[in-house]
Design a protein around this motif. Sequence first.
Motif, PDB file in Angstrom:
ATOM      1  N   GLU A  66      42.561 -31.127  21.227  1.00 31.93           N
ATOM      2  CA  GLU A  66      43.317 -31.236  22.480  1.00 31.93           C
ATOM      3  C   GLU A  66      44.663 -30.533  22.374  1.00 31.93           C
ATOM      4  OE1 GLU A  66      41.252 -35.567  23.343  1.00 31.93           O
ATOM      5  OE2 GLU A  66      43.371 -35.441  22.745  1.00 31.93           O
ATOM      6  N   LYS A  67      45.309 -30.670  21.222  1.00 32.54           N
ATOM      7  CA  LYS A  67      46.603 -30.013  21.031  1.00 32.54           C
ATOM      8  C   LYS A  67      46.426 -28.484  21.032  1.00 32.54           C
ATOM      9  CE  LYS A  67      50.728 -30.100  18.126  1.00 32.54           C
ATOM     10  NZ  LYS A  67      50.888 -28.620  18.055  1.00 32.54           N
TER      11      LYS A  67
ATOM     12  N   ARG B 150      46.022 -27.355  24.614  1.00 29.73           N
ATOM     13  CA  ARG B 150      47.319 -27.346  25.340  1.00 29.73           C
ATOM     14  C   ARG B 150      48.182 -26.179  24.920  1.00 29.73           C
ATOM     15  NH1 ARG B 150      47.012 -32.957  24.246  1.00 29.73           N
ATOM     16  NH2 ARG B 150      48.483 -32.714  22.508  1.00 29.73           N
TER      17      ARG B 150
END
Length: 441
Positions: free
Chosen positions: A432-433, A436
Amino acid sequence: MNPYSNNAIPVESASPAAAPATAGAKGYAWVVFSLMFCLLLSDYMSRQALNALFPLLKAQWQITDTQLGSISSVVPLMVGVLTLPFSIIADRWGRVRSIALMVAVWSAATAGCAIASSYHEMFIARFFVGVGEAAYGSVGFAMLLSIFPRHMRSTVAGGFTSAAAFGSVLGVSLSGLIATHFGWRWSMGVMAIIGFVLVIIYCAVVTEEKLASVQPSNANATPKDGRVKLTPRAFVSGLFPSRSVFCAYLGSALQLFVQGTLFVWLPSYLHRYWDMPVEKAAVLAAGLLLVSGLGQLLCGVMTDRVSGDSVLKRWNMAIFYCLALGTLLAVAFRLPHGNLQLAFLAPGVFFLASTFGTCNPIIAEGTPPAIHGSVFATLTLFNNILGLAAGPLITGMVADAVGLEVALRWLPLAAVPPFAVFVIGRWCHVAEKATRDIAGK
């Protein structure tokens, strides 16, 4: 794109810098922390005091281990079922008033336990203990997050939630001592009196206005009156914003299956297999719970020190704590009864509640501050249904079939599922990081 930008949910600033706080504001924040800590002590004293009385109730009412497990499990079951709706109400009605009502209800229900004359009456009284305690942990923690800066989250989480272990220590030890000298009914009566005294002090000290006046700039921004309005879509997306947050919910609950089991059954285990009288078994079990409380507090502090602002490092700590818990308990319950077993059991229970200092901050970081009462209610639902309620009841059923000693010997296997979930959660967080970071370029 910010998924909450059109839903009227304030999202906390990413800046870790805190605005200067006056000495008076800091002092009041710690006064509130102390009161909330004491109320959670009372919560778990009322919840766990009955566990020391199991041998007495089993002999007096001729009930099974499954029935004993049920009058313990009904409390976290009701907490799990009711925590989310009650926390939503508290976010709208006001957290301060809601907490006062909760304490009054669980104290009155504990007084009802003291006058119960049968298993069924005790079950009903315990049902209402659970109703009263349903949203206290989530709403209380959300209140504390609003008056402390972000960099202290693991410390506040570990410190506040360690009251559960310390309350269990006091509840089990005092209950055993009082029951030995005055009878088991007085054990429950004293717990009720403590709750009533604390709620009077709380009402005299804590108000929504005072809380709003001491909020640091990088704590949870909530409306001045403690209430919040939001759309259903924003609410659901706020509770479950990512796979990693869901893994934190689930991993926390699965690890607490082990904690819930040991908190309830340790006094009976020591009484039956170490041949200890009720009083001594209660005191030794309370000592082990004290080790758990210290571990809960110190794991929170260690997690803050090691992790800083890194969520990834918090995942690493969660994985390590869970691995240590399962390994130490697996060794302990396969050793003969005595000091050697105790030497492995004590460090094992040190990690019982380490999840609070890791999962709570992970969830807080990934969810909107304005609904943290409901967010931690959701965590409480997971913790109680899958962990604190399931553990004692399932263990009681297994104990009726093969004996309590065998049931606890296989308990460490319950640390495998949360370990796996934490590993998956860490992987999801990294993915997820990365997503992003790519979207931000």
